[in-house]
Design a protein around this motif. Structure first.
Motif, PDB file in Angstrom:
ATOM      1  N   MET A   5       0.872  -1.176   0.000  1.00  0.00           N
ATOM      2  CA  MET A   5       0.000   0.000   0.000  1.00  0.00           C
ATOM      3  C   MET A   5       0.904   1.219   0.000  1.00  0.00           C
ATOM      4  O   MET A   5       1.714   1.393   0.904  1.00  0.00           O
ATOM      5  CB  MET A   5      -0.906   0.011   1.225  1.00  0.00           C
ATOM      6  CG  MET A   5      -1.879  -1.156   1.258  1.00  0.00           C
ATOM      7  SD  MET A   5      -2.922  -1.154   2.734  1.00  0.00           S
ATOM      8  CE  MET A   5      -3.812   0.365   2.521  1.00  0.00           C
ATOM      9  N   ILE A   7       0.905   5.350  -0.203  1.00  0.00           N
ATOM     10  CA  ILE A   7       0.119   6.580  -0.091  1.00  0.00           C
ATOM     11  C   ILE A   7       0.991   7.727  -0.565  1.00  0.00           C
ATOM     12  O   ILE A   7       2.111   7.904  -0.072  1.00  0.00           O
ATOM     13  CB  ILE A   7      -0.332   6.813   1.364  1.00  0.00           C
ATOM     14  CG1 ILE A   7      -1.104   5.596   1.869  1.00  0.00           C
ATOM     15  CG2 ILE A   7      -1.180   8.086   1.476  1.00  0.00           C
ATOM     16  CD1 ILE A   7      -1.300   5.568   3.371  1.00  0.00           C
ATOM     17  N   SER A  32      -7.735   9.289  -1.364  1.00  0.00           N
ATOM     18  CA  SER A  32      -7.665   9.377   0.091  1.00  0.00           C
ATOM     19  C   SER A  32      -7.287  10.792   0.492  1.00  0.00           C
ATOM     20  O   SER A  32      -6.767  11.565  -0.308  1.00  0.00           O
ATOM     21  CB  SER A  32      -6.663   8.355   0.644  1.00  0.00           C
ATOM     22  OG  SER A  32      -5.404   8.472   0.037  1.00  0.00           O
ATOM     23  N   ASN A  41      -4.792  12.902  -1.504  1.00  0.00           N
ATOM     24  CA  ASN A  41      -3.772  11.875  -1.670  1.00  0.00           C
ATOM     25  C   ASN A  41      -4.347  10.768  -2.529  1.00  0.00           C
ATOM     26  O   ASN A  41      -5.546  10.726  -2.802  1.00  0.00           O
ATOM     27  CB  ASN A  41      -3.354  11.285  -0.323  1.00  0.00           C
ATOM     28  CG  ASN A  41      -2.607  12.254   0.545  1.00  0.00           C
ATOM     29  OD1 ASN A  41      -1.865  13.094   0.061  1.00  0.00           O
ATOM     30  ND2 ASN A  41      -2.803  12.151   1.840  1.00  0.00           N
ATOM     31  N   THR A  43      -4.021   6.434  -2.678  1.00  0.00           N
ATOM     32  CA  THR A  43      -3.482   5.199  -2.128  1.00  0.00           C
ATOM     33  C   THR A  43      -3.489   4.156  -3.229  1.00  0.00           C
ATOM     34  O   THR A  43      -4.539   3.876  -3.815  1.00  0.00           O
ATOM     35  CB  THR A  43      -4.315   4.719  -0.925  1.00  0.00           C
ATOM     36  OG1 THR A  43      -4.303   5.734   0.090  1.00  0.00           O
ATOM     37  CG2 THR A  43      -3.762   3.428  -0.348  1.00  0.00           C
TER      38      THR A  43
END
Length: 107
Positions: A5, A7, A32, A41, A43
């Motif tokens: 993951m 970000i 996100s 953002n 992700t």
């Protein structure tokens, strides 16, 4: 198998996704929000074999650039009539989590 993951700033996400896709990684993108600036953002979620995790991290690192940004100063002052000067912060880059996957199925 691992779940990566990543970000990052939404400004970097398209380039990172393109680079990952060119290397045949399958990527899921989610919008996100969070962090200090409460800005948008992205992700990215990437399922990958254990031996390819470092390649994913290298690609994300290469295309997630850090940069300077001016931010409005919203801190209240004793003299409200004084002009509040913006300040500079470093934004960008990526936060990367690597998680073990116990089971994966594609149906």
């Amino acid at each position: 198998m691992k779940l990566v993951m990543a970000i990052m700033s939404k400004d970097d996400a398209s380039v990172v996704m393109e680079a990952l896709t060119e290397e045949s990684f399958q990527v899921t993108r989610m919008a996100s929000t969070g962090g200090f600036l409460k800005s948008g953002n992205t992700t990215l979620i990437i399922g990958v074999e254990d031996n390819k995790v470092n390649k994913v991290i290298d690609i994300v690192s290469r295309y997630s650039s850090k940069r300077k940004q001016l931010v409005a100063n919203t801190t209240p002052t004793y003299f409200e009539s004084m002009t509040r000067m913006p300040f500079e912060v470093t934004v960008g880059g990526a936060i990367i989590f690597v998680l073990d996957v116990d089971r994966f199925e594609k149906v």
